[in-house]
Design an enzyme around this catalytic site. Sequence first.
Site, PDB file in Angstrom:
ATOM      1  N   ALA A   8     -12.874  38.386  20.211  1.00 54.38           N
ATOM      2  CA  ALA A   8     -12.070  39.425  20.850  1.00 54.38           C
ATOM      3  C   ALA A   8     -10.712  38.893  21.280  1.00 54.38           C
ATOM      4  CB  ALA A   8     -12.823  40.010  22.046  1.00 54.38           C
ATOM      5  N   LYS A 203      -3.029  44.605   0.926  1.00 53.27           N
ATOM      6  CA  LYS A 203      -2.673  43.856   2.141  1.00 53.27           C
ATOM      7  C   LYS A 203      -2.303  42.409   1.788  1.00 53.27           C
ATOM      8  CE  LYS A 203      -2.657  42.811   6.661  1.00 53.27           C
ATOM      9  NZ  LYS A 203      -3.882  42.770   7.470  1.00 53.27           N
TER      10      LYS A 203
END
Length: 328
Positions: A8, A203
């Site tokens: 995270a 990408k």
Amino acid sequence: MKVCIYGAGAVGGHLAARLIAKGDAEISVVARGAHLAAIRDRGLFLETGGEVIGGKPAAATDDPAELPPQDLVVLTLKAPALPGIARPLKALLAPSAAALFFTNGIPWWWRYGIDDGGSLPLLDPEGLLWRELGPECVLGGVVYSSNALKEPGVVTHFASNKWIIGDPTGDRSPRGEAASELLEAAGLNAPVSEDIRRDMWEKLFRNVGGNPLSALTRIPTSDWGTAPGIGEVSRGMIAETVEVARALGWDLGEETDIDAIANPAPGRTGGRSSMLQDVEAGRPMEVEAIVGQVQAFAREAGVATPTIDVILPLMRGLDAAIRSRREG
């Protein structure tokens, strides 16, 4: 529904903060250091569009073994870190749960559903991910979102908010649809793709042209106009990658504006590539996922990559120096 965001940091923190704020699932996060301490103490927050959203997750830990089995695990770790978590990740997944990988470049599971040739040695050197985790649980992901960790527990969102999800088989699977619905409800643009590898190539054209050169020069892509010539090198790397993709069955040449990618608009917000942020912070970079595997595919397909052949050894050398300093 139990959902774990494994890693995270800037990108994972953005995702986690939105999911926590929405409150539709029981969110756990795996983080470390001062960032983890701040999340435990105050919560995880996202600065975006002039507002601050987030809150405290159900659990925050640096040891996934402390968490109960999860219905969805979203991984935002860099590619070099993934082989080392194959076993704890497998133990974290509930039966029939999905592991959604939002990673840059070519993923370790690329061959799954294509030729069943097994894992890619540059990305999974000992085959741990393929053997211990298995590609059957995988959902692929592509992120367009510029974020930075402002301070422990706080992520700043600069631009873009697209989180593409796809099953490696090309099916619109129930688990892919469920993940998309969860993210969409939390304010994330999360479409389901029927060809996630195509999205990864699109990408990658941007990553391969910007990340390595910004890391080597320490110049953000938005400031390349201050150093004439970088754009030409970038153009060569992108053009070679387009040819590799074409040789492997994804012909995106006509719809790819190579010159625009290689010469980004000056002063663009969030122009610091992930590799530039990594090298400045002394962190290992995703060299093999973004550049090395492109060269490996090129060798298999007989495609010449003269620009990549020069840049890749420099990137490997820089990455080796960073790793040596960290270990020392």
